[in-house]
Scaffold this motif. Sequence first.
Motif, PDB file in Angstrom:
ATOM      1  N   PHE A  47      39.718  59.765  45.114  1.00  0.00           N
ATOM      2  CA  PHE A  47      40.646  58.873  45.234  1.00  0.00           C
ATOM      3  C   PHE A  47      40.666  57.917  46.894  1.00  0.00           C
ATOM      4  N   ASN A  48      39.183  58.869  46.953  1.00  0.00           N
ATOM      5  CA  ASN A  48      38.815  58.724  48.362  1.00  0.00           C
ATOM      6  C   ASN A  48      40.065  57.539  49.398  1.00  0.00           C
ATOM      7  N   ILE A  49      41.056  58.341  49.583  1.00  0.00           N
ATOM      8  CA  ILE A  49      42.901  57.592  50.260  1.00  0.00           C
ATOM      9  C   ILE A  49      42.133  56.774  51.588  1.00  0.00           C
ATOM     10  N   ASN A  50      41.424  57.320  52.371  1.00  0.00           N
ATOM     11  CA  ASN A  50      40.602  56.608  53.566  1.00  0.00           C
ATOM     12  C   ASN A  50      40.518  54.983  53.338  1.00  0.00           C
ATOM     13  N   LYS A  51      38.802  54.883  52.682  1.00  0.00           N
ATOM     14  CA  LYS A  51      39.214  53.979  52.664  1.00  0.00           C
ATOM     15  C   LYS A  51      39.948  52.787  51.357  1.00  0.00           C
ATOM     16  N   ARG A  52      40.738  54.034  50.692  1.00  0.00           N
ATOM     17  CA  ARG A  52      41.223  52.814  49.392  1.00  0.00           C
ATOM     18  C   ARG A  52      42.276  51.763  51.206  1.00  0.00           C
ATOM     19  N   ARG A  53      43.326  53.138  51.791  1.00  0.00           N
ATOM     20  CA  ARG A  53      43.809  52.418  53.211  1.00  0.00           C
ATOM     21  C   ARG A  53      43.324  51.237  53.771  1.00  0.00           C
ATOM     22  N   GLN A  54      41.938  51.658  54.316  1.00  0.00           N
ATOM     23  CA  GLN A  54      41.240  50.485  54.654  1.00  0.00           C
ATOM     24  C   GLN A  54      40.786  48.606  54.221  1.00  0.00           C
ATOM     25  N   LEU A  55      40.935  49.245  52.248  1.00  0.00           N
ATOM     26  CA  LEU A  55      40.701  47.653  51.366  1.00  0.00           C
ATOM     27  C   LEU A  55      42.935  47.445  51.645  1.00  0.00           C
ATOM     28  N   GLY A 106      36.325  46.658  42.896  1.00  0.00           N
ATOM     29  CA  GLY A 106      38.403  46.990  41.275  1.00  0.00           C
ATOM     30  C   GLY A 106      39.153  47.356  42.340  1.00  0.00           C
ATOM     31  N   TRP A 107      39.830  47.875  43.119  1.00  0.00           N
ATOM     32  CA  TRP A 107      40.637  48.323  44.730  1.00  0.00           C
ATOM     33  C   TRP A 107      40.530  47.222  44.783  1.00  0.00           C
ATOM     34  N   PHE A 108      40.590  46.593  45.411  1.00  0.00           N
ATOM     35  CA  PHE A 108      40.135  45.178  46.400  1.00  0.00           C
ATOM     36  C   PHE A 108      40.997  44.288  45.563  1.00  0.00           C
ATOM     37  N   LEU A 109      39.999  43.839  44.884  1.00  0.00           N
ATOM     38  CA  LEU A 109      40.809  42.960  43.910  1.00  0.00           C
ATOM     39  C   LEU A 109      42.145  43.277  42.808  1.00  0.00           C
ATOM     40  N   SER A 110      42.284  44.524  42.951  1.00  0.00           N
ATOM     41  CA  SER A 110      43.656  45.164  42.353  1.00  0.00           C
ATOM     42  C   SER A 110      45.197  44.890  43.076  1.00  0.00           C
ATOM     43  N   VAL A 111      44.311  45.499  44.118  1.00  0.00           N
ATOM     44  CA  VAL A 111      45.574  45.378  45.284  1.00  0.00           C
ATOM     45  C   VAL A 111      45.654  44.240  45.571  1.00  0.00           C
ATOM     46  N   PHE A 112      44.728  43.253  45.364  1.00  0.00           N
ATOM     47  CA  PHE A 112      45.333  42.373  46.337  1.00  0.00           C
ATOM     48  C   PHE A 112      45.780  41.350  45.821  1.00  0.00           C
ATOM     49  N   THR A 113      45.416  41.535  44.366  1.00  0.00           N
ATOM     50  CA  THR A 113      46.399  40.897  42.965  1.00  0.00           C
ATOM     51  C   THR A 113      48.062  40.776  42.117  1.00  0.00           C
ATOM     52  N   ASN A 114      48.284  42.445  43.320  1.00  0.00           N
ATOM     53  CA  ASN A 114      49.045  42.771  42.855  1.00  0.00           C
ATOM     54  C   ASN A 114      49.715  43.929  42.132  1.00  0.00           C
ATOM     55  N   GLY A 115      48.216  44.545  41.489  1.00  0.00           N
ATOM     56  CA  GLY A 115      48.261  45.313  40.742  1.00  0.00           C
ATOM     57  C   GLY A 115      47.987  44.170  38.660  1.00  0.00           C
TER      58      GLY A 115
END
Lengths: 672, 672
Positions: A47-55, A106-115
């Motif tokens: 989950f690497n949440i710190n990186k995820r928070r940044q993204l 993948g995370w970034f694209l998903s978050v950016f597009t509201n999943g």
Amino acid sequence: MVENQDQGPYYQINDTKNPDLLHERRSATFDIELLTQFMFGGPNSYFNINKRRQLTRLAYAHPIHKTHLPLEYLDADEFYALLIRKSFVAIKEAERLNITDRKFLGWFLSVFTNGRFIFGLHTSMFLHTLENMASDEQQEKFLPLARSFQIIGTYAQTELGHGSNVQRLETEAVFDSKTDTFVLNTPTLTATKFWPGALGRSTNYVLLMAQLYTPDRSHPCGLQMFFVQIRDLNTHEPLPGVEVGEISTRFAHEVGDNGYLRLTNVRIPRNQMLMKLAYVDEQGTFHRLGDPRLLYGAMLATRVNLCAFFSILLARAVTIAMRYSAVRRQGQNPDGKETLILDYPLQQEKLVPCLAATYAFFYSFIKLEHFRASILDGDTILFELLPELHAISSGLKAYTSTHGERWSQICRVACGGHGFLVASGIKGINNMLDAGCSYEGDNAVLYQQTARFLLKVIQQLDENTDTNPDSSIAFLYSNKVAPATVVNLDDYCRLFEARSELLLKSMSTRLSELSSSSSTPYSVFSKNSIELVHVAKAYVETFVLRAFYDGVRKASEHKELAVVFEQLFHVFAIDTLRNSAADFIRLKLLTPDQIYHLETYGLPDMYARLRPNLIALVDAFDFHDNELNSCLGRYDGQAYEALMERARLNPANRYKVHPVWTSIKQNAKSKL
Amino acid sequence: MVENQDQGPYYQINDTKNPDLLHERRSATFDIELLTQFMFGGPNSYFNINKRRQLTRLAYAHPIHKTHLPLEYLDADEFYALLIRKSFVAIKEAERLNITDRKFLGWFLSVFTNGRFIFGLHTSMFLHTLENMASDEQQEKFLPLARSFQIIGTYAQTELGHGSNVQRLETEAVFDSKTDTFVLNTPTLTATKFWPGALGRSTNYVLLMAQLYTPDRSHPCGLQMFFVQIRDLNTHEPLPGVEVGEISTRFAHEVGDNGYLRLTNVRIPRNQMLMKLAYVDEQGTFHRLGDPRLLYGAMLATRVNLCAFFSILLARAVTIAMRYSAVRRQGQNPDGKETLILDYPLQQEKLVPCLAATYAFFYSFIKLEHFRASILDGDTILFELLPELHAISSGLKAYTSTHGERWSQICRVACGGHGFLVASGIKGINNMLDAGCSYEGDNAVLYQQTARFLLKVIQQLDENTDTNPDSSIAFLYSNKVAPATVVNLDDYCRLFEARSELLLKSMSTRLSELSSSSSTPYSVFSKNSIELVHVAKAYVETFVLRAFYDGVRKASEHKELAVVFEQLFHVFAIDTLRNSAADFIRLKLLTPDQIYHLETYGLPDMYARLRPNLIALVDAFDFHDNELNSCLGRYDGQAYEALMERARLNPANRYKVHPVWTSIKQNAKSKL
């Protein structure tokens, strides 16, 4: 650039505006960020949440998100256009920010597009399949185009008439040696490709699963994958022979552009069959190459990732329901003040087991992912462990989607009527989990796969005593006696393992008795399929319990966490146990009174102990408000304000009088 | 005119186009129309299916139904406009056809509008309340306007902050003797009326539930009902001081126009408080009149009707899933032919108990409605039986919605991915049933009402031994010994009754022990609420089982039906029993092995016996295809054809290239 972004939690306790919720947060007995880091933190965590928070911060900072109404207020065309635009902007932003790691991307694209990243199948299945099934030459040719989104593809497997039974897909590819091409056709109505995401209006290529006939029509060679252009790259118009469109409206994946596709005499060059594992030569002779089990890798990784996805969905649902329950007051109390609904035992009975299950889901996924990584590490595959991975990932995908659907539905009910608004966020999650019960393998089919594996194991039990103690089937080799009562947490695990073992052994005995009779193995399996699924579920439960137990043991490093984890584990274990009480009693593992006592006194006792930490335990999942997209589950607790604001935004309210009424009133007047 | 319409079934076996489905229909062992008439036929049946068939044919014959796309393809504005138009046309058609009986009128309006009659609350709650709470003078004034739809109203009770706890509603009506008016206000955010159907854009009046203060602000007199105009009858514009609009998007009731309403110093004349049961005089003095229990009547009738509605919804879901399962083939068989999915034991395990539950639902409703009619007959009310009616209708509303939601979800899963399409009809039913778990009383709250009644009964058990043997609580007085094993069908009933009695008695003992301690009755009830709900559920199950058993006994008139009914009863009883196996074992009513045997051998045996009649048993519900609105559940079995046709109708496919792509392609070119 990514590196400079804040890695801290999105919110601080002082961001809480609702006084009840603030009180909840102040009464927690542990540090929330400690728990977040313990479960999800650091680069070694999936989950690497710190990186995820940044993204996530980067994604939500983009101005495009302020340009539109809440998604439920867009009509179908606006919705689609927005998601396409957001998806392309997301791709560009990721380039600009130089986000190259595939997971982070993948995370970034998903978050950016509201999943709702519209090309999700392109960046996952389409690219993976090219990388794994295309020959080196083909990869060299196709991959750069696909990676740069000049070619956008999807994975066209499911047909109108066939989902689970892949072998019976009907789409045809017939080799024509004169022109060195394959002729692709949709021979029947039921052969229509149906459901592939982004197929309807968005992609210009597909990977087409089709029955190969070569050197001619009379020689079927089974299913192969073909790289097929369906739309013109300049005009985006469908090519000749291609009928493509969107299927009818769905409840989940409402903007996934799920499509249908019919092909009539579409020709593709011979080198557009993916040729890493099989190829067709100029004469039309079919050759097999390599180990087809290599293909398993991507499929198994997808299934494992689904377990994470379902866990996250459930975590969102329980976050929303729990926070709302600490905001809403309802009920007549003798003292005149209304009760916070989270204080009702019946509300706790709904939500605390659900919270405990969420933690169990996460730890099951972590254990599964760890197992997967140990088997499929880059190009090395431990083939001998693939069946176990297949069995447990099938079972866990079925388990997490089925139970996730159920729990999220309970969260919906726990939110009352407001939970039925799209703006609650809950019902949408429930729909996603429901869909998860059918896609990537129907759950009933998957459980049967798990059962088949277990039957093989039990039949070979005597042959192999040298089993890895960490294996999901180690308990079958242990010869440990089940505990007579629950003293330690491990006792729950051993009770579940004993139950699983007893069920499996008696099933195996029954089947071998039956198979010595005149029945075919197929009919024996089919007739006992209900019980076989039961056996599979029991096994999955041992895995989940053991995985959660591993998590609890790890938490013992942190005293303040350990207490809470043990309480959650108790809740999960008792709740799971009571749902199979009849098994434990019949197999003489526990008495009816023991189970009654656990359920009637043990559970509510744990609810009471966990009570001060219920909000902290969902806060620890650290969802951004935009991810939850919920009026009820906002971090600040302003549920009512948000509901009212969202209602006022409804475009229905842009008219003082809706035009239909104006025309009705005019009509009435003209009749006077 | 109505009289001349055909009263026969909508379809004949020869209308079946799918050969598998045709085969199913030909193998039924009973006459379908016989069953339909037995359960639903004739003017003495609540369902009166012959009349319903006439009305349904008339409703669907209207040309308006051919003027629009399937509803899922309309945008929000089109959807709303269509439903308003259809609702008005339906009213006119009913007038023209002289449909005056209120029940028949309700059916006609509902069928005509595809189950979405926008003024449903006007014709039910609004009119009922006026008839029951308005004084004679008020009725004379308001009713003709309301009955002729010049005034269109809704029932504004629920607020943003309060649903279940009606007593704490915040909307205010303060009497002003100077002007002889009430001043209406929404004093807080949470006081906003929220959810009332048709309120957002459609109605021009509301019945407003508000806290009355009279003769002045310092004298609260509790909740009263006020007749309040909110829109101009000519222009349809909101009146001064009225903020009204639609709330945000819902998953069910998507076109119900659920609204919000805020009032600022809106004045209404004193005679617009409904004054049959209480009134305010010119001086502002508050007087009570009559028995407030009279109000119960309408509320109880609504709740009873919900049980019928939920049963019908479930019957639709199981019809769809069962028919589709007799059309779809899937799976690799050794003989090379694919299996009809209805032949899989796992599919039967999903659908047969659901079918049996549907029959149980219908008979429970029939018994309940019979009981209601015996208590509330016109103006006579048997007050002494109201508590029992309240208890069982509360419990059964909770039971049918909760279980209906669950079963319909299983039907969704049984249809695989296609079940997720709006066009499957199933998921929409599931959403309606889900919503039913919250509206008209949260199920957890309702079960507690049932439990409270039971506790009173058990405390007075010794005082009253002269109980009606048909009563839902008669078993508490019977002193019969529970059977040691299941021989006759009645044994199931007696086992459930014994369980219910034992649970209730032990709960009662526990509570009286506790209440003699220092705890308050409130806290004792609250602390034991989880188990109290369990006790209530057990009681509802005895009712449902007994009701179904009555149905089975009645069916003994028809030999061919009796066999099938007994099989269905076995399935329902065993399925219900296994879900509470721990109770039966702990209370020593059955052994674990007995239950295991029933579940493992008894159930599949019944599935096999019922197998030839599964389609006939859903056909007997005799739904018109338009009612099901399902590609999967069509009578003719053309599921795939319908799915494809519906996909092609998707307005998304009206573009060869969606405009967003045209603009993307142009952008790309201009950059070159």
